[in-house]
Scaffold this motif. Structure first.
Motif, PDB file in Angstrom:
ATOM      1  N   ALA A  35       0.839  -1.206   0.000  1.00 51.44           N
ATOM      2  CA  ALA A  35       0.000   0.000   0.000  1.00 51.44           C
ATOM      3  C   ALA A  35       0.872   1.254   0.000  1.00 51.44           C
ATOM      4  CB  ALA A  35      -0.930  -0.011   1.201  1.00 51.44           C
ATOM      5  N   ALA A  36       1.941   1.237   0.800  1.00 48.41           N
ATOM      6  CA  ALA A  36       2.840   2.397   0.865  1.00 48.41           C
ATOM      7  C   ALA A  36       3.484   2.647  -0.490  1.00 48.41           C
ATOM      8  CB  ALA A  36       3.901   2.171   1.933  1.00 48.41           C
ATOM      9  N   LEU A  37       3.881   1.569  -1.165  1.00 50.09           N
ATOM     10  CA  LEU A  37       4.526   1.720  -2.475  1.00 50.09           C
ATOM     11  C   LEU A  37       3.538   2.193  -3.529  1.00 50.09           C
ATOM     12  CD1 LEU A  37       6.861  -1.400  -2.358  1.00 50.09           C
ATOM     13  CD2 LEU A  37       7.583   0.997  -2.462  1.00 50.09           C
ATOM     14  N   GLN A  38       2.272   1.767  -3.396  1.00 51.11           N
ATOM     15  CA  GLN A  38       1.263   2.192  -4.374  1.00 51.11           C
ATOM     16  C   GLN A  38       1.096   3.705  -4.383  1.00 51.11           C
ATOM     17  OE1 GLN A  38      -2.042  -0.208  -3.064  1.00 51.11           O
ATOM     18  NE2 GLN A  38      -1.722  -1.728  -4.674  1.00 51.11           N
ATOM     19  N   LEU A  39       1.330   4.348  -3.223  1.00 49.91           N
ATOM     20  CA  LEU A  39       1.192   5.801  -3.168  1.00 49.91           C
ATOM     21  C   LEU A  39       2.336   6.495  -3.901  1.00 49.91           C
ATOM     22  CD1 LEU A  39       0.000   6.321   0.512  1.00 49.91           C
ATOM     23  CD2 LEU A  39      -1.341   6.478  -1.568  1.00 49.91           C
ATOM     24  N   VAL A  40       3.445   5.780  -4.061  1.00 50.63           N
ATOM     25  CA  VAL A  40       4.584   6.365  -4.777  1.00 50.63           C
ATOM     26  C   VAL A  40       4.548   5.941  -6.254  1.00 50.63           C
ATOM     27  CG1 VAL A  40       7.077   6.694  -4.753  1.00 50.63           C
ATOM     28  CG2 VAL A  40       5.876   6.129  -2.631  1.00 50.63           C
ATOM     29  N   PHE A  41       4.220   4.684  -6.481  1.00 55.01           N
ATOM     30  CA  PHE A  41       4.160   4.154  -7.853  1.00 55.01           C
ATOM     31  C   PHE A  41       2.747   3.619  -8.122  1.00 55.01           C
ATOM     32  CE2 PHE A  41       8.388   3.139  -6.041  1.00 55.01           C
ATOM     33  CZ  PHE A  41       9.145   4.019  -6.795  1.00 55.01           C
ATOM     34  N   PRO A  42       1.855   4.460  -8.656  1.00 52.77           N
ATOM     35  CA  PRO A  42       0.462   4.019  -8.863  1.00 52.77           C
ATOM     36  C   PRO A  42       0.361   2.776  -9.753  1.00 52.77           C
ATOM     37  CG  PRO A  42       0.647   6.383  -9.143  1.00 52.77           C
ATOM     38  CD  PRO A  42       2.043   5.869  -9.018  1.00 52.77           C
ATOM     39  N   ALA A  43       1.398   2.510 -10.549  1.00 53.24           N
ATOM     40  CA  ALA A  43       1.348   1.321 -11.411  1.00 53.24           C
ATOM     41  C   ALA A  43       1.233   0.046 -10.592  1.00 53.24           C
ATOM     42  CB  ALA A  43       2.585   1.264 -12.298  1.00 53.24           C
ATOM     43  N   LEU A  44       1.670   0.106  -9.331  1.00 56.24           N
ATOM     44  CA  LEU A  44       1.615  -1.090  -8.480  1.00 56.24           C
ATOM     45  C   LEU A  44       0.189  -1.465  -8.068  1.00 56.24           C
ATOM     46  CD1 LEU A  44       4.787  -0.584  -6.277  1.00 56.24           C
ATOM     47  CD2 LEU A  44       4.433  -2.220  -8.117  1.00 56.24           C
ATOM     48  N   ASN A  45      -0.790  -0.658  -8.496  1.00 57.19           N
ATOM     49  CA  ASN A  45      -2.176  -1.102  -8.315  1.00 57.19           C
ATOM     50  C   ASN A  45      -2.531  -2.164  -9.346  1.00 57.19           C
ATOM     51  OD1 ASN A  45      -3.482   0.717  -6.178  1.00 57.19           O
ATOM     52  ND2 ASN A  45      -2.414   2.186  -7.475  1.00 57.19           N
ATOM     53  N   PHE A  46      -1.662  -2.337 -10.339  1.00 56.26           N
ATOM     54  CA  PHE A  46      -1.767  -3.390 -11.356  1.00 56.26           C
ATOM     55  C   PHE A  46      -3.061  -3.320 -12.170  1.00 56.26           C
ATOM     56  CE2 PHE A  46       0.745  -5.265  -7.836  1.00 56.26           C
ATOM     57  CZ  PHE A  46       1.975  -5.194  -8.466  1.00 56.26           C
ATOM     58  N   ALA A  47      -3.748  -2.157 -12.150  1.00 54.27           N
ATOM     59  CA  ALA A  47      -4.976  -1.969 -12.929  1.00 54.27           C
ATOM     60  C   ALA A  47      -5.955  -3.126 -12.728  1.00 54.27           C
ATOM     61  CB  ALA A  47      -4.654  -1.798 -14.414  1.00 54.27           C
ATOM     62  N   THR A  48      -5.923  -3.719 -11.540  1.00 57.87           N
ATOM     63  CA  THR A  48      -6.805  -4.835 -11.218  1.00 57.87           C
ATOM     64  C   THR A  48      -7.585  -4.484  -9.966  1.00 57.87           C
ATOM     65  OG1 THR A  48      -5.095  -6.296 -12.058  1.00 57.87           O
ATOM     66  CG2 THR A  48      -6.834  -7.314 -10.724  1.00 57.87           C
ATOM     67  N   ALA A  49      -8.871  -4.791  -9.996  1.00 58.32           N
ATOM     68  CA  ALA A  49      -9.728  -4.376  -8.890  1.00 58.32           C
ATOM     69  C   ALA A  49      -9.200  -4.884  -7.551  1.00 58.32           C
ATOM     70  CB  ALA A  49     -11.146  -4.881  -9.126  1.00 58.32           C
ATOM     71  N   GLU A  50      -8.853  -6.179  -7.511  1.00 57.17           N
ATOM     72  CA  GLU A  50      -8.538  -6.811  -6.237  1.00 57.17           C
ATOM     73  C   GLU A  50      -7.253  -6.282  -5.608  1.00 57.17           C
ATOM     74  OE1 GLU A  50      -9.439  -8.401  -8.959  1.00 57.17           O
ATOM     75  OE2 GLU A  50     -11.431  -9.102  -8.353  1.00 57.17           O
ATOM     76  N   THR A  51      -6.374  -5.690  -6.407  1.00 61.53           N
ATOM     77  CA  THR A  51      -5.095  -5.228  -5.859  1.00 61.53           C
ATOM     78  C   THR A  51      -5.018  -3.708  -5.789  1.00 61.53           C
ATOM     79  OG1 THR A  51      -4.204  -5.379  -8.083  1.00 61.53           O
ATOM     80  CG2 THR A  51      -3.765  -7.231  -6.604  1.00 61.53           C
ATOM     81  N   TYR A 434       6.537  10.107   1.004  1.00 62.54           N
ATOM     82  CA  TYR A 434       5.918   8.782   0.888  1.00 62.54           C
ATOM     83  C   TYR A 434       6.976   7.732   0.527  1.00 62.54           C
ATOM     84  CZ  TYR A 434       1.057  10.467   1.083  1.00 62.54           C
ATOM     85  OH  TYR A 434      -0.143  10.984   1.480  1.00 62.54           O
ATOM     86  N   ALA A 435       7.904   8.132  -0.336  1.00 63.04           N
ATOM     87  CA  ALA A 435       8.964   7.200  -0.737  1.00 63.04           C
ATOM     88  C   ALA A 435       9.822   6.836   0.461  1.00 63.04           C
ATOM     89  CB  ALA A 435       9.807   7.825  -1.845  1.00 63.04           C
ATOM     90  N   LEU A 436      10.175   7.865   1.265  1.00 62.50           N
ATOM     91  CA  LEU A 436      10.985   7.602   2.461  1.00 62.50           C
ATOM     92  C   LEU A 436      10.243   6.704   3.441  1.00 62.50           C
ATOM     93  CD1 LEU A 436      12.809  10.866   3.566  1.00 62.50           C
ATOM     94  CD2 LEU A 436      13.803   8.640   3.047  1.00 62.50           C
ATOM     95  N   ARG A 437       8.953   6.935   3.559  1.00 65.09           N
ATOM     96  CA  ARG A 437       8.135   6.107   4.449  1.00 65.09           C
ATOM     97  C   ARG A 437       8.195   4.638   4.012  1.00 65.09           C
ATOM     98  NH1 ARG A 437       2.272   5.343   5.184  1.00 65.09           N
ATOM     99  NH2 ARG A 437       1.834   6.126   3.127  1.00 65.09           N
ATOM    100  N   ALA A 438       8.162   4.439   2.683  1.00 67.89           N
ATOM    101  CA  ALA A 438       8.242   3.065   2.179  1.00 67.89           C
ATOM    102  C   ALA A 438       9.611   2.453   2.508  1.00 67.89           C
ATOM    103  CB  ALA A 438       7.978   3.034   0.675  1.00 67.89           C
ATOM    104  N   VAL A 439      10.652   3.301   2.533  1.00 66.78           N
ATOM    105  CA  VAL A 439      11.977   2.809   2.944  1.00 66.78           C
ATOM    106  C   VAL A 439      11.922   2.335   4.396  1.00 66.78           C
ATOM    107  CG1 VAL A 439      14.369   3.487   3.409  1.00 66.78           C
ATOM    108  CG2 VAL A 439      13.245   4.236   1.299  1.00 66.78           C
ATOM    109  N   GLY A 440      11.286   3.161   5.239  1.00 67.19           N
ATOM    110  CA  GLY A 440      11.121   2.776   6.648  1.00 67.19           C
ATOM    111  C   GLY A 440      10.366   1.468   6.777  1.00 67.19           C
ATOM    112  N   GLY A 441       9.296   1.349   6.000  1.00 63.00           N
ATOM    113  CA  GLY A 441       8.508   0.111   6.027  1.00 63.00           C
ATOM    114  C   GLY A 441       9.337  -1.086   5.595  1.00 63.00           C
ATOM    115  N   THR A 442      10.177  -0.870   4.569  1.00 60.05           N
ATOM    116  CA  THR A 442      11.028  -1.965   4.092  1.00 60.05           C
ATOM    117  C   THR A 442      11.981  -2.422   5.183  1.00 60.05           C
ATOM    118  OG1 THR A 442      10.911  -0.920   1.929  1.00 60.05           O
ATOM    119  CG2 THR A 442      12.533  -2.673   2.201  1.00 60.05           C
ATOM    120  N   LEU A 443      12.558  -1.444   5.904  1.00 50.13           N
ATOM    121  CA  LEU A 443      13.470  -1.799   7.001  1.00 50.13           C
ATOM    122  C   LEU A 443      12.733  -2.644   8.040  1.00 50.13           C
ATOM    123  CD1 LEU A 443      15.381   1.563   7.603  1.00 50.13           C
ATOM    124  CD2 LEU A 443      16.374  -0.607   6.874  1.00 50.13           C
TER     125      LEU A 443
END
Lengths: 711, 323
Positions: A35-51, A434-443
């Motif tokens: 979810a955190a990455l989707q806010l930085v890279f909208p493509a990660l929603n995969f244009a699919t309803a379920e994701t 948001y990108a930095l937050r995703a880094v924190g989440g990754t850690l």
């Protein structure tokens, strides 16, 4: 002296919950990272309803709260309860029923949430059949716990168990209260209360889900595992008593602080504020008793990773419970609400308090039930530092993002215009955060997998002891009392009275706030021009719910100049009387939508849903192509109308028979307007997008767009 | 002497407050240099008041010290040498240590056996330390806050509710904006607007267009959801005044936003002027013409110098007429 009895502690059920905790912790934080990455890279929603984010976000919160922390609670309770009461669990059948029932609920949530089957009540998204299942399993847990308490060999109940009891009764009340709903079909229901009332009840629930699912049971765990790990006496018995009762009594009142500056009446908002402020001391009572229990053991805290995790957990708890009351002060809330500040705040609590305490308990408990040593202290230390860094990298950018965005929302030019009139500017500004937050989440995720490796290695090196022999004298019912004992000892010998006492304590606040709102009609001033949704708009609204638009869009214009200039007239409680459920939202990743109606042409919405960047270059909103491809299913419409009329929406008698035809008629009108603007498509009028557009164009148009002072 | 300073204090304080209030009054009235700032009398008085306050504080501390000594002598006389020495020892303890002890009221770890309760839960013992006094004080203060807050906002009408607060905010903002605008000369509106021709202005206009208008009218003005801006047909009039007006007030029923709350007059002026330059550019994919044919030349001759008053009556119904 009573006869010494032999019995066995059941570690098998503890191990099951421990494994579930380990697995679902990974699931919960990985989905959160997505979810955190989707806010930085909208493509990660995969244009699919379920994701798509709107469905992923509730999946993340439910997995983290109910699957990870939930299983963590049960792991800790099943381990500590037996030992604190000197008995085995009441029923092996209930152990198994509880465990497998809870996992089945999690599985059902993992299937239904991505499918868009949601009530849209935050942290209570699951639909009614799952709600019933939760009630059944929760009652089984309660029976099992009370059965165990009743057959205890220990005269007095330790403070941890007070917290378990309060948790159980409050969650029961909250779960029932917030899920009063009438089914339309197997996977669709409407809540009994609408608009402001629904909002108040939801946040009475939502706030106290934090209080009684993430806080009180974990305080119970802290009271058992922290003194055990530190091998120190609990600092103050008096403090335990006062902070326990004060905490459960006051917590329940604080829900309205989630609705400051909304259409909720001012008196209820103020109660939310003052009770949040009064919560500081009772919350800190728990932190103090935890930290001061470590007096004389601080030299070991430096070396022992378990104690380190616990210290940071308790400290994070103290920080979050101080910050919460501060955020409940209206002038602070005016800045923080709807921004990422709130998201940062809750993650101090969840990553720090719940996460780290769970890790501490796992590191302590797993080697014990497997009769071995932790595989690697070094790795546990590494996990501690990576996790701590992760929390900092997660929260600091979000605080920064929240402040930045809020200030941008409120900035005016001297000639009276919004400096950042285009909402999107305030979003693109914080994407680096948001990108930095995703880094924190990754850690944090990285640290988590280090723990999993360490624990798996530990498990492999040990031999599991399913049943641990123990002995204790039988309980003599009258032996407890003695002269000069503390007055509170009386109730510690009486679990039923303790249950009744805590039930009364937690019911008062809720009743004082909710009863007047529900019973007294003039709490919600009627507005003549507000009419029920048409059949098609209702369908569109249910699509809005299905797609989880509420995850990023509010429908609540607050009475601030910066909001009325940006969105239009501020929201009035009378506008929401047909809103089942209310959709005010709690986060503005995108702009508020309450005054969206008639702002853009239908074709704008069509293009925007197909590809948001075509209308708003740089937008991070996902694409919704399936709304344009899929046909609208009107088959439930008559049932929906009938249920809503039962609940009080004034649809005319017999409207359910005309509803489908009416929806089709309105759909044809919308489709005609789209065609006029050059949008082609086979069977355009049958597509879901048409209903959604009809709903969006209706939003906030019931009252005149001309400013109405006051009222 | 001490008595006198104490009596003087309450007199001095209101005096100080008065001078501050007087200054604030003056600043609000005219914004001229406050009288007191460069006034010898004021500074002398302030210096005197400051000296007296400092002297009073020093004197009070001295008095406190004397009282502590007197108390020690009393203890010596009444309870003997041992109690006296203990008391002196206590007084020697640093101030912060004493405060810390008083406000935490914790039994030290070495003596914790004294407060160990007979509780034993799976090996967990409990101490009977008192509630930390600072924590209790904090609890009481927050309860006090709650009472005062509810009284201020609800049991009395002293505090403003959300709606009232909003009205006040809007009033303040309106005043501030009017005050600012009063300092700005020659505001553009639909009655006096003329097309800009300077390159800088048109370039800003283009940027505004690309950011706000292009989504519906196309990057080149070729039209899309909204009408084509490059032909000679206009739904709501093709004169600079008409365009400015359409931009400013919008055509909400057709989806055109009113930009007046999002763009300043100067910005609407620039973007309207830029739109006029698009006429006749013939971009690819142009949308079919909509509205009425508009002849720019005729109009330009008709109104050589845009002077305000004569056209002021017209805009009211122009929107409806052009539909």
């Amino acid at each position: 002296m009573a006869q010494v009895e032999q019995f066995q502690y059941d570690n098998a059920i503890v191990r099951k919950f421990a494994y579930a905790t380990m697995v679902f912790g990974a699931v919960g934080i990985l989905v959160g990272l997505l979810a955190a990455l989707q806010l930085v890279f909208p493509a990660l929603n995969f244009a699919t309803a379920e994701t798509t984010f709107g469905r992923i976000r509730p999946l993340h919160t439910n997995a983290a709260i109910f699957a990870f922390v939930g299983n963590g609670i049960f792991m800790g309770v099943y381990y500590s309860l037996q030992r604190l009461l000197k008995t085995n669990m009441y029923s092996k059948f209930l152990n198994e029923f509880h465990f497998w029932g809870w996992q089945a609920i999690i599985l059902a949530a993992a299937i239904t949430l991505p499918l868009g089957l949601t009530s849209s009540h935050e942290y209570a998204e699951l639909e009614w059949p799952i709600d019933l299942a939760i009630a059944a399993v929760w009652v089984a847990f309660g029976v099992n716990m009370f059965g165990t308490i009743l057959k205890r060999r220990e005269n007095h109940l330790y403070v941890a168990i007070w917290f378990y009891i309060a948790t159980w009764v409050t969650v029961t009340v909250l779960h029932i209260g917030n899920n009063l709903e009438i089914p339309v079909s197997m996977w669709k229901s409407y809540p009994v209360f609408a608009g402001v009332q629904d909002a108040l009840i939801q946040w009475w629930y939502g706030h106290n889900a934090v209080a009684f699912f993430l806080t009180t049971p974990y305080l119970g765990l802290m009271y058992y595992f922290l003194p055990k790990a530190a091998n120190r006496p609990v600092y103050s018995y008096q403090l335990s008593i006062i902070h326990f009762w004060a905490l459960i009594f006051i917590y329940i009142w604080a829900g309205p602080h989630h609705l400051l500056y909304t259409s909720l009446p001012d008196w209820a908002q103020s109660l939310g504020t003052v009770f949040s402020i009064m919560l500081i001391a009772p919350s800190w009572g728990g932190m103090l008793n935890g930290l001061l229990t470590l007096r004389g053991a601080w030299d070991r805290v430096r070396q022992d990773p378990i104690l380190k995790f616990m210290v940071v957990a308790v400290t994070a708890y103290g920080m979050a419970t101080f910050e919460g009351p501060m955020l409940s002060i209206k002038s602070v809330n005016a800045i923080s609400h709807f921004t990422d500040w709130t998201v940062g705040h809750v993650h101090i609590g969840t990553l720090g308090w719940n996460g780290f305490l769970t890790f501490g308990v796992l590191y302590w408990l797993i080697p014990r039930i497997f009769q071995t040593q932790l595989y690697s202290q070094k790795l546990a230390n590494a996990h501690f530092w990576i996790g701590t860094l992760g929390i900092m990298f997660y929260s600091i950018p979000l605080y920064w993002a929240g402040w930045t965005q809020s200030l941008m929302w409120k900035q005016f030019t001297p000639d009276g215009f919004l400096q950042y009139g285009n909402f999107l500017e305030t979003v693109t500004q914080i994407i680096p955060m948001y990108a930095l937050r995703a880094v924190g989440g990754t850690l944090y995720v990285g640290g988590y997998f280090v723990m999993l490796y360490n624990l798996v290695k530990t498990i492999k090196s040990g031999t599991f002891q399913a049943y641990e022999a123990a002995e204790a004298p039988a309980r003599v019912a009258t032996a407890g009392a003695h002269k000069g004992e503390h007055w509170h000892r009386w109730i510690e010998r009486r679990p039923v009275q303790l249950l009744i006492g805590s039930t009364i304590a937690i019911l008062i606040g809720g009743m004082v706030e909710i009863f007047p709102m529900v019973m007294i009609g003039d709490q919600v001033p009627k507005i003549e021009s507000v009419k029920p949704y048409t059949a098609l708009e209702l369908q569109g609204r249910d699509l809005y719910i299905r797609e989880g638009c509420i995850s990023c869009h509010t429908q609540m214009v607050r009475p601030f100049r910066s909001e009325t200039e940006r969105y239009g007239e501020y929201s009035k409680s009378g506008e929401f009387i047909y809103d089942r459920p209310f959709l005010w939202g709690s986060k503005r990743t995108g702009p508020d939508l309450h005054r969206l109606g008639n702002k853009y042409p239908d074709s704008w919405h069509y293009n925007h849903m197909l590809d948001p960047t075509s209308m708003s270059p740089g937008s991070i909103m996902p694409v919704y192509p399936w709304l344009i491809e899929d046909d609208l299913d009107n088959s439930l419409l008559p049932a929906k109308i009938a249920v809503l009329r039962t609940l009080g929406t004034p649809y005319e008698e017999g409207y359910e028979e005309e509803a489908i035809a009416d929806a089709e008629k309105q759909a044809a009108e919308v489709a005609a307007r789209l065609r006029k603007d050059g949008i082609e498509g086979d069977n355009l009028e049958q597509k879901e997008i048409i209903a959604l557009i009809a709903y969006l164009q209706r939003l906030g148009t019931d009252i005149k767009p001309a400013p109405q002072a006051g009222n | 002497m001490k008595n006198k300073t104490l009596k003087a204090l309450p007199l001095m304080l209101p005096l100080l407050l008065l001078t501050v209030a007087a200054q604030a009054q003056e600043a609000a009235d005219g914004g001229a240099t406050p009288y007191f700032y460069d006034n010898f009398l004021f500074w002398s008085l302030a210096a005197l008041a400051g000296t007296v306050i400092v002297a009073a504080i020093v004197a009070l501390f001295h008095l406190l010290n004397v009282m502590v000594k007197v108390n020690q002598i009393r203890i010596y006389q009444e309870m003997g040498l041992e109690a006296y020495e203990k008391e002196v020892q206590k007084a020697k303890e640093p101030f912060w240590d004493r405060m810390y002890k008083r406000w935490t009221d914790a039994v030290p770890v070495e003596k914790e056996q004294d407060v160990m309760l007979d509780h034993d839960y799976d090996g967990i013992k409990e101490l009977d330390n008192s509630l930390p006094p600072w924590w209790v004080a904090m609890f009481y203060i927050t309860i006090g806050f709650a009472v005062v807050y509810m009284t201020y906002y609800h049991f009395t009408d002293a505090g403003a509710g959300s709606a009232e607060e909003y009205e006040m905010e809007m009033e303040r903002a309106e005043k501030a904006v009017q005050a600012y605008l009063a300092t700005q000369a020659n505001l553009v509106d639909e009655t006096n607007v003329t097309a800009l021709t300077d390159a800088a202005g048109l370039e800003t206009g283009q940027n505004i267009f690309n950011a706000n208008c292009a989504a519906c009218h196309g990057m080149l003005g070729e039209g899309g959801v909204g009408p084509n801006m490059t032909d000679n047909y206009w739904i709501h009039g093709g004169d600079i005044k008409d365009i400015f007006k359409t931009v400013k007030y919008g055509v909400p029923e057709k989806g055109m936003i009113a930009w007046k709350s999002q763009l300043s007059a100067a910005d609407m002026h620039k973007v309207s002027s830029y739109i006029l330059t698009l006429v006749g550019t013939n971009p690819p994919n142009a949308k079919e013409p909509q509205g009425d044919l508009y002849e720019p030349q005729a109009d330009a001759v008709e109104q050589p110098a845009a002077d305000s008053t004569s056209t002021a009556a017209e805009p009211e119904d122009a929107l409806g007429m052009n539909k």
